[in-house]
Motif scaffolding. Structure first.
Motif, short mmCIF file in Angstrom:
data_model
loop_
_atom_site.label_atom_id
_atom_site.label_comp_id
_atom_site.label_asym_id
_atom_site.label_seq_id
_atom_site.Cartn_x
_atom_site.Cartn_y
_atom_site.Cartn_z
N ILE A 3 35.84 -11.03 155.17
CA ILE A 3 35.85 -12.25 154.38
C ILE A 3 35.73 -11.83 152.74
O ILE A 3 35.04 -11.03 152.38
CB ILE A 3 34.29 -12.86 154.39
CG1 ILE A 3 34.06 -13.33 155.77
CG2 ILE A 3 33.87 -14.03 153.45
CD1 ILE A 3 34.66 -14.66 156.18
N TYR A 5 35.88 -13.14 148.25
CA TYR A 5 35.83 -14.27 147.50
C TYR A 5 36.45 -14.03 146.24
O TYR A 5 36.61 -13.10 145.65
CB TYR A 5 34.32 -14.37 146.98
CG TYR A 5 33.43 -14.81 147.89
CD1 TYR A 5 33.22 -16.36 148.18
CD2 TYR A 5 32.72 -13.85 148.93
CE1 TYR A 5 32.32 -16.80 149.29
CE2 TYR A 5 32.07 -14.34 149.88
CZ TYR A 5 31.89 -15.70 150.03
OH TYR A 5 30.94 -16.13 151.15
N GLN A 32 43.21 -17.30 155.04
CA GLN A 32 42.70 -18.48 155.90
C GLN A 32 41.62 -18.89 154.71
O GLN A 32 40.56 -18.11 154.25
CB GLN A 32 41.98 -17.97 157.16
CG GLN A 32 42.81 -17.83 158.16
CD GLN A 32 42.18 -17.31 159.39
OE1 GLN A 32 41.01 -17.96 159.73
NE2 GLN A 32 42.71 -16.65 160.38
N ILE A 33 41.89 -20.09 154.27
CA ILE A 33 40.79 -20.61 153.27
C ILE A 33 39.76 -21.28 153.93
O ILE A 33 39.78 -22.31 154.64
CB ILE A 33 41.45 -21.58 152.13
CG1 ILE A 33 42.70 -20.67 151.37
CG2 ILE A 33 40.68 -21.94 151.18
CD1 ILE A 33 43.32 -21.38 150.12
N ARG A 34 38.39 -20.56 153.79
CA ARG A 34 37.23 -21.14 154.45
C ARG A 34 36.41 -22.22 153.64
O ARG A 34 36.07 -23.51 154.10
CB ARG A 34 36.42 -20.15 154.82
CG ARG A 34 36.75 -19.17 155.77
CD ARG A 34 35.79 -17.81 156.13
NE ARG A 34 34.45 -18.23 155.94
CZ ARG A 34 33.50 -18.04 156.57
NH1 ARG A 34 33.43 -17.59 157.90
NH2 ARG A 34 32.17 -18.36 156.17
N SER A 35 36.52 -22.30 152.35
CA SER A 35 35.96 -23.16 151.32
C SER A 35 36.43 -22.77 149.86
O SER A 35 36.87 -21.67 149.49
CB SER A 35 34.52 -23.11 151.48
OG SER A 35 34.04 -21.72 150.97
N CYS A 59 36.45 -19.09 149.17
CA CYS A 59 36.17 -17.89 150.21
C CYS A 59 37.39 -17.86 151.19
O CYS A 59 37.84 -19.04 151.60
CB CYS A 59 34.95 -18.39 150.64
SG CYS A 59 34.38 -17.36 152.14
N VAL A 60 37.76 -16.65 151.46
CA VAL A 60 38.92 -16.40 152.16
C VAL A 60 38.59 -15.60 153.46
O VAL A 60 37.64 -14.64 153.35
CB VAL A 60 40.32 -15.99 151.49
CG1 VAL A 60 40.68 -16.97 150.19
CG2 VAL A 60 40.25 -14.68 150.99
N LYS A 61 39.63 -15.77 154.59
CA LYS A 61 39.38 -14.72 155.68
C LYS A 61 40.76 -13.92 155.60
O LYS A 61 41.60 -14.79 155.67
CB LYS A 61 39.08 -15.51 156.84
CG LYS A 61 37.87 -15.37 157.64
CD LYS A 61 37.74 -16.32 158.80
CE LYS A 61 37.01 -15.63 160.09
NZ LYS A 61 36.79 -16.42 161.07
N THR A 62 40.59 -12.83 155.97
CA THR A 62 41.96 -12.05 155.88
C THR A 62 42.01 -10.81 156.52
O THR A 62 40.54 -10.07 156.80
CB THR A 62 42.31 -11.66 154.51
OG1 THR A 62 43.66 -11.06 154.36
CG2 THR A 62 41.28 -10.93 153.73
N LYS A 134 24.46 -15.44 149.45
CA LYS A 134 25.25 -14.08 149.64
C LYS A 134 24.64 -12.95 148.53
O LYS A 134 24.29 -13.14 147.53
CB LYS A 134 26.61 -14.31 149.14
CG LYS A 134 27.48 -13.04 148.87
CD LYS A 134 28.25 -12.52 150.13
CE LYS A 134 28.78 -11.12 149.99
NZ LYS A 134 28.73 -10.56 151.27
#
Ligand SMILES: Nc1ncnc2c1ncn2[C@@H]1O[C@H](COP(=O)(O)OP(=O)(O)OP(=O)(O)O)[C@@H](O)[C@H]1O
Ligand SMILES: Nc1nc2c(c(=O)[nH]1)N=C(CO)CN2
Length: 155
Positions: A3, A5, A32-35, A59-62, A134
């Motif tokens: 994750i 930012y 992947q854009i989470r928010s 916030c992205v997932k990669t 966070k």
């Protein structure tokens, strides 16, 4: 999966459209854009004689390693015809990597967490909207606590 930012900023041209275009490009490149936070109008920080900015945080997932992710961000800036008039000055798009999991990392190309994020209202305000609890891996304080310290003028 990790994750991360990402801070987005623009103060040249159609600023909101620039942020939206950058987000679309990050998606197309496989993040992947989470928010995404709200878009905030912010006073220029550092170099103050320039137009106001629009800033946001995503916030992205990669699966990308940190330096690969940074390269993706820098390539996206270039593909958007990155315009920078001076250091800390006007730009059509700026993409900074703020946090990558809880990694503390230092190389010539990349410093994590972003070394000035704790001093930047334009970063902490949108970040606290999507990740108030966070914990900053260096300061060991939540983002909302860092934001409060900054606005209260603490050391
Ligand atoms: N966490 C990070 N996020 C983005 N860039 C970073 C980071 N750590 C180091 N850098 C390096 O900083 C270089 C210059 O960044 P940039 O041109 O965006 O600076 P700037 O926007 O003028 O100032 P700042 O980075 O303080 O916002 C990048 O090419 C990159 O290699
Ligand atoms: N409000 C605001 N001020 C800035 C910004 C920014 O994105 N927002 N970016 C800068 C250079 O990275 C310098 N100053």
């Amino acid at each position: 999966m990790s994750i991360a930012y990402i801070a987005l900023g623009s103060n040249l041209g159609d600023k909101e459209a620039n942020l939206r275009q950058a987000l679309k490009m990050l998606l197309v490149k496989g993040l992947q854009i989470r928010s995404v936070s709200s878009f905030f109008k912010t006073e220029p920080y550092g170099v103050t004689d320039q137009p106001e900015f629009i800033n946001a945080v995503a916030c992205v997932k990669t699966d990308l390693a940190p330096e690969k992710l940074l390269k993706l961000l820098l390539d996206t800036e270039l593909e958007m015809g990155r315009v920078r008039l001076r250091h800390w000055g006007e730009r059509n798009i700026d993409l900074d990597l703020l946090l990558y999991d809880d990694l503390i990392y230092y190389s010539e190309k990349l410093v994590l967490p972003h070394p000035d994020m704790q001093n930047r209202f334009f970063v902490l305000q949108p970040l606290s909207e999507i990740a108030a609890d966070k914990i900053h891996p260096v300061y060991k304080k939540s983002i909302q606590t860092l934001l409060k310290s900054l606005t209260d003028g603490d050391e």
